[in-house]
Structures are given as structure tokens and as C-alpha cells.
Design an enzyme around this catalytic site. Structure first.
Site, PDB file in Angstrom:
ATOM      1  N   SER A  60     -10.607  -0.676   3.301  1.00  0.00           N
ATOM      2  CA  SER A  60      -9.884  -0.816   4.576  1.00  0.00           C
ATOM      3  C   SER A  60      -9.495   0.570   5.075  1.00  0.00           C
ATOM      4  O   SER A  60      -8.844   1.317   4.357  1.00  0.00           O
ATOM      5  CB  SER A  60      -8.610  -1.632   4.389  1.00  0.00           C
TER       6      SER A  60
ATOM      7  N   GLU B 118      -4.987   3.743   6.468  1.00  0.00           N
ATOM      8  CA  GLU B 118      -4.619   3.481   5.085  1.00  0.00           C
ATOM      9  C   GLU B 118      -5.178   4.594   4.206  1.00  0.00           C
ATOM     10  O   GLU B 118      -4.610   4.923   3.175  1.00  0.00           O
ATOM     11  CB  GLU B 118      -5.207   2.131   4.660  1.00  0.00           C
TER      12      GLU B 118
ATOM     13  N   ARG C 284       0.837  -1.213   0.000  1.00  0.00           N
ATOM     14  CA  ARG C 284       0.000   0.000   0.000  1.00  0.00           C
ATOM     15  C   ARG C 284       0.873   1.265   0.000  1.00  0.00           C
ATOM     16  O   ARG C 284       0.597   2.239   0.693  1.00  0.00           O
ATOM     17  CB  ARG C 284      -0.928   0.034   1.226  1.00  0.00           C
TER      18      ARG C 284
HETATM   19  N1  EPU Z   1     -10.909 -10.865  10.237  1.00  0.00           N
HETATM   20  C1  EPU Z   1     -11.656 -10.992  11.371  1.00  0.00           C
HETATM   21  N2  EPU Z   1     -12.667 -10.089  11.584  1.00  0.00           N
HETATM   22  C2  EPU Z   1     -12.957  -9.094  10.724  1.00  0.00           C
HETATM   23  C3  EPU Z   1     -12.173  -8.948   9.567  1.00  0.00           C
HETATM   24  C4  EPU Z   1     -11.147  -9.854   9.325  1.00  0.00           C
HETATM   25  O1  EPU Z   1     -11.434 -11.886  12.173  1.00  0.00           O
HETATM   26  O2  EPU Z   1     -13.878  -8.328  10.993  1.00  0.00           O
HETATM   27  C5  EPU Z   1      -9.851 -11.838   9.952  1.00  0.00           C
HETATM   28  C6  EPU Z   1     -10.297 -12.782   8.836  1.00  0.00           C
HETATM   29  O3  EPU Z   1     -11.001 -13.874   9.315  1.00  0.00           O
HETATM   30  C7  EPU Z   1      -8.990 -13.197   8.228  1.00  0.00           C
HETATM   31  C8  EPU Z   1      -8.114 -11.969   8.403  1.00  0.00           C
HETATM   32  O4  EPU Z   1      -8.702 -11.194   9.430  1.00  0.00           O
HETATM   33  O5  EPU Z   1      -8.399 -14.240   8.956  1.00  0.00           O
HETATM   34  C9  EPU Z   1      -7.926 -11.183   7.124  1.00  0.00           C
HETATM   35  O6  EPU Z   1      -9.166 -10.692   6.647  1.00  0.00           O
HETATM   36  P1  EPU Z   1      -9.471 -10.471   5.068  1.00  0.00           P
HETATM   37  O7  EPU Z   1      -9.137 -11.704   4.303  1.00  0.00           O
HETATM   38  O8  EPU Z   1     -10.854  -9.933   4.960  1.00  0.00           O
HETATM   39  O9  EPU Z   1      -8.414  -9.421   4.556  1.00  0.00           O
HETATM   40  P2  EPU Z   1      -7.753  -8.105   5.227  1.00  0.00           P
HETATM   41  O10 EPU Z   1      -6.353  -8.418   5.560  1.00  0.00           O
HETATM   42  O11 EPU Z   1      -8.616  -7.568   6.307  1.00  0.00           O
HETATM   43  C10 EPU Z   1      -6.779  -7.137   2.995  1.00  0.00           C
HETATM   44  C11 EPU Z   1      -6.792  -5.817   2.259  1.00  0.00           C
HETATM   45  C12 EPU Z   1      -8.098  -5.651   1.478  1.00  0.00           C
HETATM   46  C13 EPU Z   1      -8.218  -6.806   0.488  1.00  0.00           C
HETATM   47  C14 EPU Z   1      -8.191  -8.129   1.279  1.00  0.00           C
HETATM   48  C15 EPU Z   1      -8.191  -9.338   0.375  1.00  0.00           C
HETATM   49  C16 EPU Z   1      -5.402  -4.299   3.583  1.00  0.00           C
HETATM   50  C17 EPU Z   1      -5.387  -3.104   4.467  1.00  0.00           C
HETATM   51  N3  EPU Z   1      -6.626  -4.715   3.193  1.00  0.00           N
HETATM   52  O12 EPU Z   1      -7.799  -7.086   3.982  1.00  0.00           O
HETATM   53  O13 EPU Z   1      -8.006  -4.446   0.741  1.00  0.00           O
HETATM   54  O14 EPU Z   1      -9.420  -6.711  -0.273  1.00  0.00           O
HETATM   55  O15 EPU Z   1      -6.974  -8.205   2.068  1.00  0.00           O
HETATM   56  O16 EPU Z   1      -6.959  -9.438  -0.280  1.00  0.00           O
HETATM   57  O17 EPU Z   1      -4.359  -4.833   3.228  1.00  0.00           O
HETATM   58  C18 EPU Z   1      -8.481  -2.088   0.829  1.00  0.00           C
HETATM   59  O18 EPU Z   1      -7.260  -1.906   0.798  1.00  0.00           O
HETATM   60  O19 EPU Z   1      -9.294  -1.137   0.848  1.00  0.00           O
HETATM   61  C19 EPU Z   1      -9.001  -3.464   0.847  1.00  0.00           C
HETATM   62  C20 EPU Z   1     -10.298  -3.733   0.982  1.00  0.00           C
END
Ligand code: EPU
Length: 337
Positions: free
Chosen positions: A237, A333, A162
């Protein structure tokens, strides 16, 4: 090209925050852009792309410059690859759909990301194991001061998680006008192991997926977890996923053995911010019209009339709680103005 006075920015930011621009000008060609930069309004500019990664907390006194440069063209082709230049004002997802309609592979995992082409390199957008940098060739940008056109290749952009040179060394110095991508024409490389893409494909009974199938799977996953900005204001995010030291990680793991984590080097671990916020009890939390999304706690939402300051206060409250409970500093972010 028209200059509007006291214009609401509500339709121009995906959080749907109702602040005013003292002056607002939208440019649809490089000539118009150059004329604005040469003119009276150049002293103080606020460059607006898709407005999908920003939180506006006050009226903007600078001239808001809306980049509305449209156009997509193939600039070079080999037997295996195609080079496509897209102008900054093209909507990201519509561009991805265009590439898929032509059977060009590479961007399918990045389906449904809000925003425009011009902002995509600034924060090296990424999802489901793929980042913009994986298919980026170069971008053209105009120097706001000298009005010179510049070209940046991938190395010069210094992409990180990012992150890029446009968020650091040359922040505010250039306006990106177009981006060139290298995509595959055949033997497409698919990335389906990340997140629940494989599960989503299996659910649809697909065993030999095409790039279009992967895109459809990503769209379905995103729609389940992430709110549609047209229905519920948000900027994706709100925070980055924090990176902590191996020592800090081991300490936390004693207390939270179920904590999801990604090892990124011998001494560093990335922790999902969404999990931390969820675990701290904020998922679905609402204060007036500012809230934490019920399906993905990393996303803050505007239920209608929240002000930017109210969203920011909620973000601060979350940061304080995460710091005290996990000793982790969450970093936004989105860009806050
Ligand atoms: N999780 C929870 N509770 C929640 C949200 C997430 O327990 O409310 C846990 C999930 O179960 C999982 C982990 O956290 O084990 C990761 O969650 P998720 O796969 O939804 O991805 P993320 O790391 O929260 C990142 C990016 C997203 C992107 C997704 C998929 C960042 C800041 N965000 O989210 O990007 O779509 O991976 O690749 O890196 C964005 O940048 O705006 C965005 C949406």
C-alpha cells in the site's frame, strides 16, 4: 564486512528503483554493527532493512547500512505459549513459515508481507484483522549515538495503525536488532472473519481450518490482489487508509452511498484509499513505467525503469485528484527519501 563504493540499491528495495549509495556496508553480527557505529561512517547513516516500505528518489550520500542479522531462537516456553526471538535481518515471510512449520500460532494472517523482522515494529505491520502488536512482546534496539542496547516492551513502542514510537518520538535514534513474539502452542485463536479469508477457505472445502490453512488462504488472497515485488516493483500500500470526521463522511455518503467504510469511533470513519483511487479512475493507470496496480489501486508499481521521482509525481497527482474530488488528504504509508 566490506564497504562498497557507488553501489546500486536496486536489489535492496522492493520498488526496484536504481539509485546509488556512495558507500554501502552490510553487517551480519552485533559486533560488526557496533564497529560501524563506532567508526568513521557513523556520522551520517541510512539504515536499510528489507527495503520493502520505501521509495528512493535520489542517490544516497550517507553510508547505507544494511542490517543482515540472522537467527531465530526460542527464548522461553510454557505449556501453552512460546516466546521466540528473531533477529532483524530475517525475512518476515520466511519467519512466518518457520513458525507455522513448528505449529506456533498467531502470525498466520500476516503471511506474505514483504520486508524483514527489523522493520516490522516500526510501522506495526498488519493484515486481515491482525497486527504485529497482537503478538509482540519486546524488541531490542541499539542507540546509534551511544551504542547502548535498549529493550522496548509493547507499551513503550506505543503502537497505532501503521505507527509506533520508531516513526515518531525516537525516529532515527535506534536500530532494531531483534524482535520477540509470543505465539500459541495449542488452542490457536483463528481470525477468519476479515476480508475474504472465510470464502477462500470454503472454496478449498475446509471447514475446520488449521493455522496453516489460514496462512494458505491469506497467501492465495494476497497473490490475487497484490503484485509480487520480484515480478513487478512495488511497496505494498503506497498510502494509508484515511480517517475522516463523521460530518465529512455523511456529506460524502450522500454522493457515494456505496462507499465502503469502517466506523472507528463516534466521530471518525476510515475509508479505503484503494476505493477512492479506484473511483477517481486511476486503477490500472500508467505513465511511462510508473503505474497504479490493476487489481489494487492503493498499490503503486514500477513496470521496470521508473525513477523514484516519477513514482512520486504519480503519487502527487493522485493526492491532488483525491483532494479535489473527495476533500480527503491521502497520506503516504511508505517512507520517501
Ligand atoms: N477497493 C476498491 N478498489 C481497489 C482497492 C480496494 O474498491 O482498487 C475496496 C475493496 O473492494 C474493499 C476496500 O477497498 O472494499 C478495502 O480493500 P482491501 O481489502 O484490499 O484492503 P485495503 O484497506 O486496501 C489494507 C492494508 C493492506 C492489507 C489489507 C488486508 C493499509 C494501508 N493497507 O488494504 O496492507 O494487506 O488491508 O488486510 O492499511 C500494506 O500495508 O502494504 C498492505 C498491503
Amino acid at each position: 564486512m566490506k564497504v562498497l563504493q557507488n553501489s546500486s540499491l536496486k536489489p535492496y528495495n522492493s520498488f526496484g528503483i536504481d539509485v546509488k549509495a556512495e558507500r554501502f556496508v552490510s553487517v551480519s553480527s552485533l559486533e560488526e554493527l557496533k564497529s560501524v557505529l563506532m567508526g568513521n561512517y557513523a556520522e551520517e547513516l541510512f539504515v536499510l532493512g528489507g527495503g520493502s516500505n520505501m521509495l528512493l528518489t535520489k542517490d544516497i550520500t550517507a553510508t547505507v547500512l544494511h542490517i543482515n542479522l540472522k537467527g531465530i531462537k526460542v527464548v522461553q516456553e510454557t505449556e501453552d505459549f512460546v516466546y521466540i526471538q528473531a533477529n532483524a535481518g530475517e525475512n518476515w515471510h520466511e519467519f512466518v513459515l518457520w513458525t507455522l512449520a513448528h505449529d506456533y500460532g498467531g502470525l498466520e494472517n500476516l503471511s506474505l508481507i514483504p520486508g524483514n523482522i527489523g522493520s516490522s515494529p516500526i510501522q506495526n505491520i498488519g493484515a486481515y484483522g491482525v497486527e504485529l502488536k497482537d503478538h509482540f512482546v519486546s524488541c531490542e534496539a541499539i542507540d546509534i549515538q551511544t551504542i547502548e542496547m535498549m529493550n522496548f516492551n509493547a507499551e513503550e513502542c506505543d503502537f497505532g495503525y501503521r505507527n509506533s514510537i520508531f516513526k515518531n518520538k525516537v525516529k532515527g535514534k535506534y536500530i532494531i536488532t531483534s524482535v520477540t513474539f509470543k505465539l500459541s502452542k495449542k488452542n490457536h485463536q483463528l481470525y477468519t472473519n476479515y476480508g475474504s479469508i472465510n470464502e477462500a477457505l470454503e472454496e478449498s472445502g475446509i471447514t475446520n481450518p488449521s493455522i496453516q490453512d489460514v496462512s494458505n488462504a491469506v497467501i492465495r488472497i494476497r497473490q490475487q490482489k497484490l503484485p509480487d515485488p520480484r515480478e513487478l516493483g512495488n511497496s505494498g500500500s503506497f498510502f494509508k487508509n484515511p480517517v475522516i470526521s463523521a460530518g465529512a463522511f455523511q456529506e460524502l455518503q450522500k454522493e457515494y452511498p456505496e462507499m465502503p467504510h469502517y466506523k472507528i469511533s463516534e466521530n471518525e470513519f476510515k475509508i479505503p484509499g484503494g476505493w477512492l483511487i479506484d473511483r477517481a479512475g486511476f486503477k490500472g493507470f500508467r505513465e511511462g513505467d510508473a503505474g497504479v496496480h490493476k487489481n489494487q489501486a492503493l498499490v503503486l508499481v514500477n513496470y521496470g525503469t521508473a525513477t523514484g521521482k516519477e513514482i512520486l509525481n504519480l503519487a502527487k497527482k493522485i493526492q491532488v485528484k483525491i483532494q479535489s474530488q473527495f476533500k480527503i488528504a491521502l497520506e503516504p504509508e511508505v517512507n520517501i527519501f
